[in-house]
Write a protein that holds these residues in place. Structure first.
Motif, PDB file in Angstrom:
ATOM      1  N   ASN A 751      13.298  17.884   8.291  1.00 43.74           N
ATOM      2  CA  ASN A 751      12.005  17.294   8.684  1.00 43.74           C
ATOM      3  C   ASN A 751      12.038  16.773  10.121  1.00 43.74           C
ATOM      4  OD1 ASN A 751      10.914  17.873   6.184  1.00 43.74           O
ATOM      5  ND2 ASN A 751      11.268  15.809   5.355  1.00 43.74           N
ATOM      6  N   LEU A 752      12.776  17.459  10.978  1.00 44.56           N
ATOM      7  CA  LEU A 752      12.834  17.083  12.382  1.00 44.56           C
ATOM      8  C   LEU A 752      11.938  18.009  13.199  1.00 44.56           C
ATOM      9  CD1 LEU A 752      16.723  16.584  12.752  1.00 44.56           C
ATOM     10  CD2 LEU A 752      14.985  14.818  12.373  1.00 44.56           C
ATOM     11  N   GLN A 753      11.346  17.505  14.296  1.00 48.80           N
ATOM     12  CA  GLN A 753      10.549  18.322  15.196  1.00 48.80           C
ATOM     13  C   GLN A 753      11.487  18.904  16.251  1.00 48.80           C
ATOM     14  OE1 GLN A 753       6.856  16.702  16.690  1.00 48.80           O
ATOM     15  NE2 GLN A 753       6.855  15.094  15.087  1.00 48.80           N
ATOM     16  N   VAL A 754      11.484  20.235  16.395  1.00 50.25           N
ATOM     17  CA  VAL A 754      12.460  20.904  17.237  1.00 50.25           C
ATOM     18  C   VAL A 754      11.741  21.747  18.287  1.00 50.25           C
ATOM     19  CG1 VAL A 754      14.452  22.440  17.297  1.00 50.25           C
ATOM     20  CG2 VAL A 754      14.029  21.022  15.268  1.00 50.25           C
ATOM     21  N   GLU A 755      12.253  21.614  19.552  1.00 52.13           N
ATOM     22  CA  GLU A 755      11.830  22.498  20.623  1.00 52.13           C
ATOM     23  C   GLU A 755      13.083  23.128  21.214  1.00 52.13           C
ATOM     24  OE1 GLU A 755       8.709  21.500  23.355  1.00 52.13           O
ATOM     25  OE2 GLU A 755       8.250  19.674  22.205  1.00 52.13           O
ATOM     26  N   ILE A 756      12.959  24.441  21.604  1.00 52.11           N
ATOM     27  CA  ILE A 756      14.125  25.206  22.031  1.00 52.11           C
ATOM     28  C   ILE A 756      14.033  25.487  23.519  1.00 52.11           C
ATOM     29  CG2 ILE A 756      15.400  27.364  21.758  1.00 52.11           C
ATOM     30  CD1 ILE A 756      14.398  27.476  18.863  1.00 52.11           C
ATOM     31  N   ALA A 757      15.205  25.287  24.195  1.00 52.54           N
ATOM     32  CA  ALA A 757      15.330  25.670  25.611  1.00 52.54           C
ATOM     33  C   ALA A 757      16.431  26.705  25.700  1.00 52.54           C
ATOM     34  CB  ALA A 757      15.654  24.454  26.469  1.00 52.54           C
ATOM     35  N   ALA A 758      16.137  27.887  26.293  1.00 51.21           N
ATOM     36  CA  ALA A 758      17.102  28.980  26.326  1.00 51.21           C
ATOM     37  C   ALA A 758      18.133  28.812  27.425  1.00 51.21           C
ATOM     38  CB  ALA A 758      16.373  30.317  26.500  1.00 51.21           C
ATOM     39  N   ASN A 759      17.938  27.841  28.319  1.00 51.04           N
ATOM     40  CA  ASN A 759      18.923  27.585  29.375  1.00 51.04           C
ATOM     41  C   ASN A 759      18.769  26.150  29.840  1.00 51.04           C
ATOM     42  OD1 ASN A 759      16.929  27.565  31.670  1.00 51.04           O
ATOM     43  ND2 ASN A 759      16.651  29.682  30.954  1.00 51.04           N
ATOM     44  N   GLY A 760      19.658  25.737  30.718  1.00 50.67           N
ATOM     45  CA  GLY A 760      19.648  24.352  31.165  1.00 50.67           C
ATOM     46  C   GLY A 760      18.432  24.003  31.987  1.00 50.67           C
ATOM     47  N   ALA A 761      17.953  24.957  32.800  1.00 47.30           N
ATOM     48  CA  ALA A 761      16.778  24.679  33.627  1.00 47.30           C
ATOM     49  C   ALA A 761      15.553  24.444  32.760  1.00 47.30           C
ATOM     50  CB  ALA A 761      16.551  25.839  34.593  1.00 47.30           C
ATOM     51  N   ALA A 762      15.411  25.279  31.699  1.00 43.39           N
ATOM     52  CA  ALA A 762      14.274  25.100  30.787  1.00 43.39           C
ATOM     53  C   ALA A 762      14.366  23.755  30.087  1.00 43.39           C
ATOM     54  CB  ALA A 762      14.253  26.235  29.764  1.00 43.39           C
ATOM     55  N   ALA A 763      15.589  23.315  29.742  1.00 46.23           N
ATOM     56  CA  ALA A 763      15.769  22.029  29.074  1.00 46.23           C
ATOM     57  C   ALA A 763      15.318  20.888  29.970  1.00 46.23           C
ATOM     58  CB  ALA A 763      17.238  21.858  28.688  1.00 46.23           C
ATOM     59  N   VAL A 764      15.682  20.949  31.256  1.00 44.76           N
ATOM     60  CA  VAL A 764      15.273  19.884  32.188  1.00 44.76           C
ATOM     61  C   VAL A 764      13.751  19.865  32.338  1.00 44.76           C
ATOM     62  CG1 VAL A 764      15.434  19.082  34.579  1.00 44.76           C
ATOM     63  CG2 VAL A 764      17.476  19.940  33.398  1.00 44.76           C
ATOM     64  N   GLY A 765      13.130  21.080  32.371  1.00 45.76           N
ATOM     65  CA  GLY A 765      11.670  21.147  32.489  1.00 45.76           C
ATOM     66  C   GLY A 765      10.978  20.539  31.291  1.00 45.76           C
ATOM     67  N   LEU A 766      11.449  20.848  30.073  1.00 43.62           N
ATOM     68  CA  LEU A 766      10.845  20.268  28.868  1.00 43.62           C
ATOM     69  C   LEU A 766      11.040  18.758  28.848  1.00 43.62           C
ATOM     70  CD1 LEU A 766      11.906  22.926  26.169  1.00 43.62           C
ATOM     71  CD2 LEU A 766       9.596  22.442  27.003  1.00 43.62           C
ATOM     72  N   ALA A 767      12.198  18.302  29.275  1.00 39.44           N
ATOM     73  CA  ALA A 767      12.467  16.863  29.253  1.00 39.44           C
ATOM     74  C   ALA A 767      11.575  16.120  30.228  1.00 39.44           C
ATOM     75  CB  ALA A 767      13.956  16.611  29.594  1.00 39.44           C
TER      76      ALA A 767
END
Length: 861
Positions: A751-767
């Protein structure tokens, strides 16, 4: 020297004369037994003091001791426990001791008044005394018994008067010693005994007396101070307790033999000093007789000769050391005439001692020693300085040999050189060897240069190979763990679905195979880390019961499938808590227990833990794993604990395994300052054991879970997370599509909300756009890897405390440390164990919620 000899002769004559006078006079004396004993003690004291003076003169041989002896005689005369008066042949007082002056009412300077003693006696006694005073020298002594003396009292007092002519060669006028013995017997006897003890106790010698039964009945204060014991402790034969065991029988035989034959004796032995050490003494004893010639026992005195004995022993050791020295030693007088040579010198030169004594050392010369050497030698010796150098000498047989010589001048107490000491070492063999070494040195130097170049190349190649090996292992580990993670996670997801028993069985086997493959990978990585010295032990408090439970949990299903009984025995003296690396302890135990289950078809497997030793900080624990399996032969046992080895190569195909488990357990035990071993009989089973040194726990109190929350013991994380943290936002950074899908499904099930980043740059953008409660970060990703992405996130204020968990196939320790260095909070190695994943998520979700709650203003919901 002639005068000292004459003095000794005179003293000996006086001692003999005194003994003869005592014996003659005591025979003539009558009286009670107490009176006889008193007079006997008086005469023995005088004779014994004369003997002490003689012994003192013989031991010291110095004029100063004569003055001391005279002083002692003056003290004896003054403290004599009887009135004593010296008169001339006319009866005029010349000198008196204290008791004589007090008893007769004389002043100490009475001799200056030329007072006559005749007024003290009646007419009859006066005549008799007059006749005795006129006797020539050498006669007597005489004794007048029961003479009434008028000393100023109401009635005359009876005295025995002893008259002794003093032999004074330096005096023209003869003098006579008169000793008055009061016949108030009991008082005189006690006074005499007291003064005797005073004299004895004041002596530096250790004085003792013994009765006719050979039992000692008196020891003076010097003896008691020496031994540190009381008189009661020494009386009888108890003094023998202080005699050294090696000297006891010898001394006892001397004492008994001479005592039985009434002969004087002298013996050396070691007596225990009050400080506990044994000291050498010389004990001299002589028989005692009363006036009637009856044997009374022995009187003796002891002198401390420990320093003399030790010096003699030291001298003997030095003499033996010189004589037995492997180096040649020659001693000459100041004119270079040989006085001493040791055995090594004779063996080295071929001469006999008679050939060398009195000769000059030039007898050894070969004529090949440069003249400058001898000039340097004598220049140094004439200045009183030692010299060292090399001689070329000739053996008696004519053979040439080389000697390295050290010559030193020996001086007397005035600093004058009296002798020369030469210590010579035959260096012919060394010179020969040095010549050979010189011949090889140039060749060896060329070889060293060549070999050094080869070693440098080999080292470079080895470093490249080692780096390639590490890189290969890291790459292989990553490449294997990444797809294996999908296998493990998909297997977990499938087992959560509705499946029939056949499908569940196949999934169980798939899971077991994946675990086996992971174990093989971990073993290879562990042995690689150990061999590279990169395996580091961690330390934390843990309970032994928890370690045992983890081990048995992982083998319980396999044991149950075989019908094996698992037993655990924890020693009663084993502490419940320890401080150390519980993970590595579980790993070592699991290797032993896993092997026991693997190689046992029926029966049982027993795990025993017990405390071996302990101190204030460290506890040494031994773990034994005993099975009823196939056992191991002694020949096969020699190959155990080696990498990639099993007891029987044929068992590998049947039971499987890499052969690394025991080798890893051995290395882990050694890292914990322990040992490993085994005992086995083929067909009967085996016992494998290892020891580990663990620390005492930092705190044995139960520790709360992070965030101050407590978990109910029956609740599992996969139940708590959906209930307490439903809707928590998770950022999953993963570049592998399959792993994205698998992890997404596992996290959604919680029951967790999950978003996926395929690389580190995408992770920084989502954050930057969204806020997440937790981040799962892969290390190897395109564009920007996990380490770079973590550093970027930590620079954002709102992600300064958000938990970031590494989730990577890079499982080396340096990879783990790199993650912590950039600010990650935890580390999960792929393939990820779901239970470990759930525990980690629950821990950090709680931690994050607790941190957020502490920062929220009061009253805010």
């Amino acid at each position: 020297m002639a005068r000292k000899i004459n003095n000794l002769t005179a003293l000996r004559e006086r001692a003999k004369l005194a003994m003869q006078r005592s014996e003659d006079r005591l025979v003539e004396i009558a009286g009670t037994e107490a009176e006889l004993d008193a007079r006997t003690l008086i005469e023995e004291l005088r004779v014994y003091q004369t003997e002490l003076e003689l012994q003192n003169e013989e031991l010291n041989q110095a004029q100063t001791e004569i003055y001391w002896a005279l002083g002692k005689y003056r003290a004896l005369f003054e403290t004599l426990p009887l009135p004593a008066i010296i008169v001339d042949v006319r009866g005029v007082v010349q000198e008196s001791n204290r008791l004589g002056s007090e008893l007769l009412g004389l002043r100490r300077h009475a001799a200056l008044q030329q007072r006559s003693l005749y007024s003290l006696f009646n007419a009859e006694v006066r005549a008799e005394i007059y006749n005795l005073l006129q006797k020539p020298n050498g006669k007597g002594p005489w004794c007048l018994n029961f003479v009434e003396v008028n000393i100023g009292g109401e009635a005359p007092v009876p005295f025995d008067i002893h008259i002794i002519h003093l032999d004074q060669e330096a005096e023209v006028e003869q003098r006579v010693l008169m000793i008055l013995v009061d016949q108030s017997a009991e008082l005189a006897l006690r006074e005499s005994e007291h003064n005797f003890r005073t004299l004895a106790d004041g002596s530096l010698a250790l004085i003792w007396t013994a009765g006719t039964d050979k039992q000692c009945n008196y020891f003076n204060q010097s003896w008691l101070k020496f031994t540190g014991r009381s008189l009661v402790q020494e009386l009888g034969n108890r003094w023998m307790e202080g005699v050294h065991a090696d000297d006891f029988e010898r001394c006892r035989e001397i004492y008994v033999k001479h005592f039985d034959e009434r002969l004087p004796f002298s013996m050396d032995y070691r007596l225990r000093h009050h400080d506990g050490e044994y000291r050498w003494i010389v004990d001299t004893g002589a028989p005692r007789y009363d006036s009637a010639g009856r044997f009374l026992g022995y009187i003796g005195h002891c002198l401390d000769i420990n320093e003399r004995v030790l010096n003699e022993q030291q001298l003997r050791k030095l003499t033996l050391a010189v004589e037995q020295s492997p180096e040649s030693i020659v001693i000459t007088d100041s004119e270079a005439a040989i006085e001493y040579v040791n055995a090594a010198c004779l063996a080295s030169t071929g001469y006999e001692k008679a050939d060398l004594l009195g000769k000059n050392p030039r007898i050894f010369n070969s004529g090949l020693t440069p003249r400058e050497v001898y000039k340097s030698l004598w220049d140094s010796l004439k200045q009183g300085k030692p010299w060292s150098g090399q001689f070329v000498n000739r053996h008696k047989s004519g053979e040439i040999y080389y000697e390295y010589v050290r010559i030193s001048p020996l001086r007397d107490i005035n600093g004058k050189t009296t002798h020369y000491l030469a210590i010579k070492e035959n260096v012919s063999e060394k010179i020969s060897i040095n010549k050979e070494l010189d011949n090889y040195r140039v060749h060896l130097e060329d070889m060293v240069v060549s070999r050094t170049t080869e070693l440098a190349r080999a080292k470079e190649v080895a470093e490249v190979a080692n780096k390639a090996k590490s890189t290969f292992l890291a790459n292989m580990s990553h490449e294997i763990r990444t797809p294996l993670n999908a296998v493990v996670m998909l297997t977990h997801l499938l087992r959560q679905t509705m499946l029939d028993s056949n499908q569940q069985d196949k999934l169980a086997k798939l899971s077991s195979s994946a675990e086996h493959l992971l174990a093989v990978i971990n073993d290879i990585l562990d042995i690689s880390k150990i061999e590279a010295g990169k395996l580091i032990l961690e330390a934390s408090d843990f309970a032994v019961s928890e370690v045992v439970d983890k081990v048995l949990t992982q083998v319980r299903e396999q044991a149950a499938a075989k019908g094996l009984v698992l037993k655990v025995k924890l020693d009663a003296g084993l502490p419940r808590q320890f401080h150390g690396d519980a993970t590595r302890l579980v790993q070592a135990l699991l290797n032993f227990v896993g092997n026991a289950v693997k190689f046992t078809e029926s029966g049982s497997v027993t795990l025993l833990a017990r405390l071996i030793t302990e101190d204030d900080e460290t506890l040494k624990v031994r773990f034994d794993v005993t099975d009823t399996g196939i056992g191991i032969s002694p020949e096969a046992g020699a190959r155990l604990f080696q990498s990639f080895q099993q007891a029987d190569g044929s068992t590998t195909r049947r039971f499987g395994g890499t052969g690394l488990g025991l080798a890893i357990s051995k290395r882990l035990a050694e890292l914990m300052q322990g040992e490993v071993g085994f005992e086995s009989k083929p067909g009967e089973g085996s016992t494998f054991w290892f020891t580990a040194c663990l620390k005492r726990p930092v705190s044995i109190a139960q520790k709360p879970l992070p965030g101050g929350l407590w978990a109910a013991p029956h609740e599992r994380p996969e139940i708590i997370i959906p209930r307490d943290f439903s809707g928590a936002r998770v950022l999953l950074c993963e570049d592998e599509i399959i792993n994205q899908e698998v992890m997404l499904e596992v996290l959604l099930d919680l029951n967790l909300q999950v978003e996926i980043a395929a690389n580190g740059a995408a992770a920084v953008g989502l954050a930057n756009r969204n806020f997440y409660d937790i981040v799962l970060m892969d290390m190897q990703m395109p564009l920007m890897n996990g380490l770079e992405a973590t550093q970027a996130l930590r620079q954002m204020p709102r992600y300064a405390t958000v938990p970031i968990i590494a989730m990577t196939a890079n499982a080396f320790e340096e990879d783990r440390q790199a993650c912590f260095d950039v600010g990650m909070n935890d580390f999960l190695a792929k393939p990820i164990d779901t239970e470990r994943l759930f525990d980690t998520l629950l821990h950090w979700l709680r931690q994050h919620r607790s941190a957020v709650s502490s920062l929220r203003p009061v009253g805010e919901n």
